[in-house]
Enzyme design. Structure first.
Site, mmCIF file in Angstrom:
data_model
loop_
_atom_site.group_PDB
_atom_site.id
_atom_site.type_symbol
_atom_site.label_atom_id
_atom_site.label_comp_id
_atom_site.label_asym_id
_atom_site.label_seq_id
_atom_site.Cartn_x
_atom_site.Cartn_y
_atom_site.Cartn_z
ATOM 1 N N LYS A 158 0.836 -1.206 0.000
ATOM 2 C CA LYS A 158 0.000 0.000 0.000
ATOM 3 C C LYS A 158 0.864 1.246 0.000
ATOM 4 O O LYS A 158 1.951 1.250 0.559
ATOM 5 C CB LYS A 158 -0.861 0.062 1.253
ATOM 6 C CG LYS A 158 -1.978 -0.942 1.307
ATOM 7 C CD LYS A 158 -2.849 -0.598 2.498
ATOM 8 C CE LYS A 158 -3.928 -1.620 2.697
ATOM 9 N NZ LYS A 158 -4.766 -1.275 3.851
ATOM 10 N N LYS A 201 -0.294 -7.962 5.942
ATOM 11 C CA LYS A 201 -0.987 -9.210 5.647
ATOM 12 C C LYS A 201 -2.258 -8.895 4.866
ATOM 13 O O LYS A 201 -2.957 -7.930 5.170
ATOM 14 C CB LYS A 201 -1.346 -9.866 6.993
ATOM 15 C CG LYS A 201 -2.034 -11.189 6.889
ATOM 16 C CD LYS A 201 -1.048 -12.314 6.759
ATOM 17 C CE LYS A 201 -1.772 -13.612 6.440
ATOM 18 N NZ LYS A 201 -0.865 -14.543 5.729
ATOM 19 N N HIS A 208 -16.052 -5.569 7.007
ATOM 20 C CA HIS A 208 -15.609 -4.197 7.264
ATOM 21 C C HIS A 208 -16.396 -3.668 8.457
ATOM 22 O O HIS A 208 -17.617 -3.528 8.390
ATOM 23 C CB HIS A 208 -15.867 -3.319 6.031
ATOM 24 C CG HIS A 208 -15.559 -1.863 6.254
ATOM 25 N ND1 HIS A 208 -14.531 -1.216 5.608
ATOM 26 C CD2 HIS A 208 -16.122 -0.944 7.061
ATOM 27 C CE1 HIS A 208 -14.484 0.046 6.013
ATOM 28 N NE2 HIS A 208 -15.451 0.243 6.905
ATOM 29 N N LYS A 237 -19.142 1.395 -0.376
ATOM 30 C CA LYS A 237 -20.157 0.863 0.528
ATOM 31 C C LYS A 237 -21.546 1.137 -0.045
ATOM 32 O O LYS A 237 -21.799 2.199 -0.599
ATOM 33 C CB LYS A 237 -20.045 1.545 1.888
ATOM 34 C CG LYS A 237 -18.699 1.314 2.567
ATOM 35 C CD LYS A 237 -18.462 2.296 3.701
ATOM 36 C CE LYS A 237 -17.047 2.131 4.249
ATOM 37 N NZ LYS A 237 -16.656 3.270 5.116
ATOM 38 N N ARG A 292 -13.024 12.837 9.051
ATOM 39 C CA ARG A 292 -14.168 13.684 8.637
ATOM 40 C C ARG A 292 -15.445 12.968 9.002
ATOM 41 O O ARG A 292 -15.424 11.824 9.427
ATOM 42 C CB ARG A 292 -14.134 13.860 7.119
ATOM 43 C CG ARG A 292 -14.092 12.500 6.446
ATOM 44 C CD ARG A 292 -14.276 12.537 4.947
ATOM 45 N NE ARG A 292 -13.900 11.281 4.327
ATOM 46 C CZ ARG A 292 -14.635 10.191 4.276
ATOM 47 N NH1 ARG A 292 -15.833 10.148 4.841
ATOM 48 N NH2 ARG A 292 -14.208 9.092 3.688
ATOM 49 N N VAL A 295 -20.447 9.447 5.185
ATOM 50 C CA VAL A 295 -21.781 9.283 4.589
ATOM 51 C C VAL A 295 -22.708 8.557 5.574
ATOM 52 O O VAL A 295 -23.855 8.962 5.786
ATOM 53 C CB VAL A 295 -21.664 8.460 3.276
ATOM 54 C CG1 VAL A 295 -23.037 8.095 2.749
ATOM 55 C CG2 VAL A 295 -20.867 9.219 2.222
ATOM 56 N N ARG A 338 -27.762 3.221 0.552
ATOM 57 C CA ARG A 338 -27.407 4.383 -0.261
ATOM 58 C C ARG A 338 -28.210 4.356 -1.562
ATOM 59 O O ARG A 338 -28.218 3.343 -2.269
ATOM 60 C CB ARG A 338 -25.917 4.365 -0.602
ATOM 61 C CG ARG A 338 -25.053 4.471 0.628
ATOM 62 C CD ARG A 338 -23.627 4.734 0.227
ATOM 63 N NE ARG A 338 -22.759 4.681 1.400
ATOM 64 C CZ ARG A 338 -21.530 5.154 1.439
ATOM 65 N NH1 ARG A 338 -21.001 5.699 0.350
ATOM 66 N NH2 ARG A 338 -20.799 5.064 2.532
HETATM 67 P P1 ADP Z 1 -8.020 3.544 0.710
HETATM 68 O O1 ADP Z 1 -7.519 4.617 1.616
HETATM 69 O O2 ADP Z 1 -7.412 3.633 -0.653
HETATM 70 O O3 ADP Z 1 -9.504 3.408 0.693
HETATM 71 P P2 ADP Z 1 -7.796 1.223 2.491
HETATM 72 O O4 ADP Z 1 -6.580 0.934 3.262
HETATM 73 O O5 ADP Z 1 -8.979 1.758 3.234
HETATM 74 O O6 ADP Z 1 -7.392 2.187 1.279
HETATM 75 O O7 ADP Z 1 -8.229 -0.069 1.715
HETATM 76 C C1 ADP Z 1 -9.278 -0.052 0.755
HETATM 77 C C2 ADP Z 1 -9.898 -1.439 0.637
HETATM 78 O O8 ADP Z 1 -8.940 -2.426 0.233
HETATM 79 C C3 ADP Z 1 -10.453 -1.958 1.946
HETATM 80 O O9 ADP Z 1 -11.766 -1.498 2.177
HETATM 81 C C4 ADP Z 1 -10.385 -3.461 1.739
HETATM 82 O O10 ADP Z 1 -11.496 -3.885 0.988
HETATM 83 C C5 ADP Z 1 -9.146 -3.646 0.897
HETATM 84 N N1 ADP Z 1 -7.979 -3.920 1.773
HETATM 85 C C6 ADP Z 1 -7.096 -3.021 2.246
HETATM 86 N N2 ADP Z 1 -6.168 -3.619 3.033
HETATM 87 C C7 ADP Z 1 -6.471 -4.927 3.062
HETATM 88 C C8 ADP Z 1 -5.879 -6.075 3.706
HETATM 89 N N3 ADP Z 1 -4.797 -5.978 4.457
HETATM 90 N N4 ADP Z 1 -6.478 -7.270 3.525
HETATM 91 C C9 ADP Z 1 -7.586 -7.375 2.744
HETATM 92 N N5 ADP Z 1 -8.163 -6.345 2.105
HETATM 93 C C10 ADP Z 1 -7.632 -5.135 2.262
#
Ligand code: ADP
Length: 446
Positions: A158, A201, A208, A237, A292, A295, A338
């Site tokens: 990420k 991981k 969620h 969502k 923030r 929704v 939504r």
């Molecule tokens: P962003 O800030 O781009 O929204 P997030 O870290 O919230 O990034 O991750 C977005 C989505 O990616 C999450 O809602 C989930 O569905 C998936 N995701 C992120 N990290 C993981 C992980 N470690 N394992 C499984 N799915 C993940």
């Protein structure tokens, strides 16, 4: 308290904030783009100021135009809503420099929680559960390979500055990790101006679950329990509910306390959401913090009776939170659907245009947050969400029955919306049982 607030947003959240202001005796100034000039809620504003043409970059994302409008209208504060400028630390900073209160966190608190690597560090210190993974930024391939072999594949790369689901790569073996690390760094640098990446991981099947928190400027922070937002499509969502079906209440209380500690450590004032993924053993791992109002905040308002928008305005004005953790409890069950102007039968293609028929649901336990009505033309320029149907009842079972009744009442045309999808979902026994994972909806729709 503030005398006058500018709402730097549009649509249902602009109306939601305007309503809160008026109930608090505060004048509301709305800004709008040329594409929104006929929006009915503008008539309710104490003043409405056009800030430019339809494209967001020329209006709702244009900081200098918004600050100019704030100065012309002589407001005390700006509420950014969600999306647009709401998570921009530079905007919070510019408001401060312009002597206008930003209704949300300070730029320092926003940076601390908005940067994913920094946020993980703060979370670790606050004893909030995080994913196993790198302690901070990954420097090179070998380091990444070592960490991945310690935590086990699959892993996800990420971007520290990432957002909106961009800049993530799942790797199932070492070869893939090695080829993806460098590409991810370059991509992050190009997309976010910051090449820092980290690995954690990757969970295959997760729910969620997020915690709503509120902090004030006097060092107090509380949590308002959780929301389950596992019904998603492409990370968007669609349905959110609370409490999360079948989750151990003790674990939720612990998670909530951790989330409140986290924002306290960041000196955070305002509303925030700490997002987690939960595995099949009900272990939680923090995803990120949204700095923030979200929704889905009304789901929490329905089960706690706390007005999150009013609370965030009060704390921005310097008032202490009017309640303590022990005063907050959960009553009944709430669900939000939504309403997106999209056609669920044709790959959710956008369905902007004139709404000729709008016969909304009503009655006990039904709340509708929307800025649209018959005769409203949905502009093609913005997000497709045109409203939120919210249900509250004593139990989940009763809330589902009330949702079914409401969906039967609701008529919209000729534009397409996501409402018929929810009607079909109500007949699905897995959804009714509760606890489906974040990929369930996509699997079911295939
Ligand atoms: P962003 O800030 O781009 O929204 P997030 O870290 O919230 O990034 O991750 C977005 C989505 O990616 C999450 O809602 C989930 O569905 C998936 N995701 C992120 N990290 C993981 C992980 N470690 N394992 C499984 N799915 C993940």
């Amino acid at each position: 308290m503030f005398r006058r607030v500018l709402i730097a947003n549009r649509g249902e959240i602009a109306l939601r904030i305007l309503r809160a202001c008026h109930e608090m005796g505060i004048e509301a100034v709305c800004v709008y783009s040329e594409a929104d000039r006929d929006a009915p809620y503008l008539r309710l504003a104490d003043r409405a100021i056009c800030i430019g043409p339809g494209p967001s970059k020329d209006s709702y994302l244009n900081i200098s135009r918004i600050i100019a409008a704030a100065e012309i209208a002589d407001v005390d504060a700006i509420h950014p809503g969600y999306g647009f400028l709401s998570e921009r630390a530079d905007f919070s900073q510019i408001c401060r420099e312009s002597k206008i209160e930003f209704i949300g966190p300070s730029p320092e608190a926003m940076r601390k929680l908005g940067d994913k690597v920094e946020c993980k560090r703060t979370a670790r210190a606050a004893k909030v559960p995080i994913f196993p993974g790198s302690e901070g930024e990954i420097e090179d391939e070998d380091e990444a390979a070592q960490i991945a072999s310690d935590i086990g594949y699959p892993v996800i790369i990420k971007a520290s500055a990432g957002g909106g689901g961009r800049g993530m790569r799942v790797c199932r073996n070492e070869a893939s990790l090695r080829t993806n690390i460098r590409a991810a760094q370059q991509e992050a640098l190009a997309a976010f101006g910051n090449g820092a990446v980290f690995i954690e991981k990757f969970l295959e099947h997760a729910r969620h679950i997020e915690v709503q928190v509120l902090g004030d400027k006097h060092g107090h922070a509380v949590h308002l329990f959780e929301r389950d937002c596992s019904i998603q499509r492409r990370h968007q969502k669609l349905i959110e509910e609370a409490p999360a079906p079948g989750v151990d209440r003790k674990k939720i209380a612990q998670l909530g306390e951790g989330a409140a500690r986290l924002i306290k450590q960041a000196d955070y004032a305002g509303a925030a959401t700490v997002e987690f993924l939960m595995d099949a053993n009900q272990q939680f791992y923090m995803l990120e913090v949204n700095t923030r109002v979200q929704v889905e905040h009304p789901v929490t308002e329905l089960i706690t009776g706390i007005d999150i928008v009013k609370a965030s305005i009060s704390v921005a004005a310097g008032e202490p939170l009017g309640f303590k953790q022990k005063d907050i409890s959960v009553t009944g069950h709430a669900i939000e659907c939504r309403i997106n102007a999209e056609d669920p039968d044709h790959d959710f293609r956008p369905s902007a245009g004139l709404i000729e028929t709008w016969r909304p649901a009503g009655g006990p336990g039904v709340r509708l947050d929307t800025h649209v009505s018959a005769g409203y033309r949905v502009p093609p320029n913005y997000d497709s969400m045109i409203g939120k149907l919210l249900i509250h009842d004593d139990s989940r079972e009763e809330a589902l029955a009330r949702l079914g009744r409401s969906l039967n009442e609701f008529e919209v045309g000729p534009i397409k919306t996501t409402l018929p999808l929810y009607q079909r979902l109500l007949d699905n026994s897995d959804f009714r049982a509760g606890g489906v994972d974040i990929h369930y909806l996509e699997r079911w729709m295939k």
